[in-house]
Enzyme design. Structure first.
Site, PDB file in Angstrom:
ATOM      1  N   TYR A 226     -40.910  26.749  23.105  1.00 60.81           N
ATOM      2  CA  TYR A 226     -41.476  27.729  22.176  1.00 60.81           C
ATOM      3  C   TYR A 226     -42.854  27.332  21.643  1.00 60.81           C
ATOM      4  O   TYR A 226     -43.434  28.070  20.857  1.00 60.81           O
ATOM      5  CB  TYR A 226     -40.517  27.931  20.999  1.00 60.81           C
TER       6      TYR A 226
ATOM      7  N   HIS B  66     -44.510  33.795  18.256  1.00 57.80           N
ATOM      8  CA  HIS B  66     -43.516  33.698  17.187  1.00 57.80           C
ATOM      9  C   HIS B  66     -43.653  32.392  16.396  1.00 57.80           C
ATOM     10  O   HIS B  66     -43.055  32.252  15.338  1.00 57.80           O
ATOM     11  CB  HIS B  66     -42.120  33.783  17.799  1.00 57.80           C
TER      12      HIS B  66
ATOM     13  N   PHE C  69     -34.146  27.434  14.044  1.00 56.37           N
ATOM     14  CA  PHE C  69     -34.527  28.622  14.809  1.00 56.37           C
ATOM     15  C   PHE C  69     -34.815  29.755  13.827  1.00 56.37           C
ATOM     16  O   PHE C  69     -34.291  29.813  12.710  1.00 56.37           O
ATOM     17  CB  PHE C  69     -33.485  29.019  15.860  1.00 56.37           C
TER      18      PHE C  69
ATOM     19  N   ASN D 204     -34.232  32.913  13.209  1.00 53.46           N
ATOM     20  CA  ASN D 204     -33.323  33.831  12.528  1.00 53.46           C
ATOM     21  C   ASN D 204     -32.521  33.195  11.401  1.00 53.46           C
ATOM     22  O   ASN D 204     -31.886  33.900  10.610  1.00 53.46           O
ATOM     23  CB  ASN D 204     -32.358  34.468  13.536  1.00 53.46           C
TER      24      ASN D 204
ATOM     25  N   ASN E  93     -37.350  38.702  11.327  1.00 51.58           N
ATOM     26  CA  ASN E  93     -36.024  38.106  11.160  1.00 51.58           C
ATOM     27  C   ASN E  93     -36.034  36.830  10.324  1.00 51.58           C
ATOM     28  O   ASN E  93     -35.060  36.536   9.617  1.00 51.58           O
ATOM     29  CB  ASN E  93     -35.392  37.833  12.524  1.00 51.58           C
TER      30      ASN E  93
END
Length: 207
Positions: A34, A39, A84, A86, A132
């Site tokens: 990532y 994001h 993470f 969320n 989120n």
């Protein structure tokens, strides 16, 4: 104490002491898969700020990588949640509870697809806007009064493009150049917020 010891002591950065008065959390996803994705703009902001301050954000605490600095005379905790995206609220609310820091003293950096790369938008409070990470922070804290800096990462190239694929994609060279220019402002934003001058930060850097 000889002259070299005196010079070293004078040049050494202030060591954090006293209570944490401001938490700065950059949102993203942990792991190499990532790194540098859209994001993870919040992580990139914390990385840029910590580099400018000469601190390391690498201590495991509160389900996050953490580091501390003194800014405008205040002890500031920097966080990159490892939960993470969320579940970002698990990390942020744990640190808030430990240090008894109210939402108004927790600054969140995160990505926003409604803004083009290189644009920043600063708000005192508000809804999660469909993000989120913010959604989980607001849900677990029961408050929406977190000041936040939305970092533009660009909109989907067309309406049918999968949103998850888009936010987990990497920036094109021209987009990254624009983003880097915006990230240069993040250290000044933190300094202004630490000094209680969020209105000035909004006037200078929101677009």
């Amino acid at each position: 104490m000889d002259i070299f010891d005196k010079l070293f002591k004078a040049a050494a950065p202030a060591q954090p002491s006293g209570p944490v008065e401001l938490i700065v959390a950059g949102l993203g996803n942990p792991g190499k898969d990532y790194e540098n994705t859209r994001h993870n703009a919040g992580f990139l902001a914390v990385d840029r700020i910590s580099a400018a301050l000469g601190i390391r954000v690498d201590r495991l605490k509160f389900k996050s990588l953490c580091g501390e600095a003194v800014i405008e005379g205040k002890r500031v905790l920097f966080m990159k949640p490892s939960t993470f995206m969320n579940l970002s609220g698990q990390a942020v609310t744990e640190a808030m509870g430990f240090y008894k820091v109210p939402p108004e003293r927790v600054l969140i950096f995160y990505d926003d697809i409604s803004l083009p790369p290189g644009r920043l938008r600063i708000r005192r409070k508000g809804s999660d806007g469909g993000h989120n990470g913010m959604k989980n922070i607001i849900y677990l804290s029961g408050k929406d009064t977190f000041p936040r800096v939305k970092i533009g990462v660009g909109a989907k190239p067309h309406p049918d493009y999968n949103l998850a694929d888009w936010v987990l994609s990497r920036f094109q060279p021209d987009e990254r150049k624009a983003l880097d220019t915006a990230l240069e402002h993040t250290i000044d934003i933190v300094k202004l917020v630490a000094a209680g001058k969020i209105d000035e930060a909004m006037n200078r850097y929101s677009s």
